[in-house]
Motif scaffolding. Sequence first.
Motif, PDB file in Angstrom:
ATOM      1  N   UNK A  69      -0.147   2.040  -2.546  1.00  0.00           N
ATOM      2  CA  UNK A  69      -0.521   0.818  -4.075  1.00  0.00           C
ATOM      3  C   UNK A  69      -1.984  -0.289  -3.511  1.00  0.00           C
ATOM      4  N   UNK A  70      -3.047  -0.255  -3.960  1.00  0.00           N
ATOM      5  CA  UNK A  70      -4.243  -1.515  -3.342  1.00  0.00           C
ATOM      6  C   UNK A  70      -3.171  -2.984  -3.848  1.00  0.00           C
ATOM      7  N   UNK A  71      -3.907  -4.093  -3.570  1.00  0.00           N
ATOM      8  CA  UNK A  71      -3.384  -5.178  -3.115  1.00  0.00           C
ATOM      9  C   UNK A  71      -3.710  -5.758  -5.532  1.00  0.00           C
ATOM     10  N   UNK A  72      -4.561  -4.859  -5.459  1.00  0.00           N
ATOM     11  CA  UNK A  72      -4.681  -6.171  -6.888  1.00  0.00           C
ATOM     12  C   UNK A  72      -4.038  -5.221  -8.113  1.00  0.00           C
ATOM     13  N   UNK A  73      -3.146  -3.562  -7.791  1.00  0.00           N
ATOM     14  CA  UNK A  73      -2.638  -3.219  -8.560  1.00  0.00           C
ATOM     15  C   UNK A  73      -1.502  -4.054  -8.176  1.00  0.00           C
ATOM     16  N   UNK A  74      -0.457  -4.835  -7.384  1.00  0.00           N
ATOM     17  CA  UNK A  74       0.174  -5.188  -6.733  1.00  0.00           C
ATOM     18  C   UNK A  74       0.641  -6.747  -7.479  1.00  0.00           C
ATOM     19  N   UNK A  75      -0.906  -7.223  -7.548  1.00  0.00           N
ATOM     20  CA  UNK A  75      -1.071  -8.538  -7.942  1.00  0.00           C
ATOM     21  C   UNK A  75      -1.075  -8.610  -9.885  1.00  0.00           C
ATOM     22  N   UNK A  76      -1.234  -7.927 -10.152  1.00  0.00           N
ATOM     23  CA  UNK A  76      -1.543  -7.166 -11.606  1.00  0.00           C
ATOM     24  C   UNK A  76      -0.374  -7.086 -11.932  1.00  0.00           C
TER      25      UNK A  76
END
Length: 88
Positions: free
Chosen positions: A41-48
């Motif tokens: 899971x990329x950091x962008x999805x984790x942030x979203x």
Amino acid sequence: MLPAPTVRQWNQARLRIKNVIEGPNTDIDRIITAVLETGTLPATLKAEYPLLARNEIAQRVVAAVRAAIPSFGESQAARKPAQGSRPT
């Protein structure tokens, strides 16, 4: 190039992820696509989606994709050289 998952596999991945987290199919599809492309899971999805930042949840989501789309795990292994080997 990775083999495309079947519709049945994709739907199974959706169901398995929805057993871990709730969300509309469009969000779940983004998660599946990201996991298939990056292996995690990329950091962008984790942030979203802050829930995905929890390690236990992230591991369960990635495991759900791997269980539903077995060729994913095989293709990920094929892309990584064996430990101690040099690329040719």
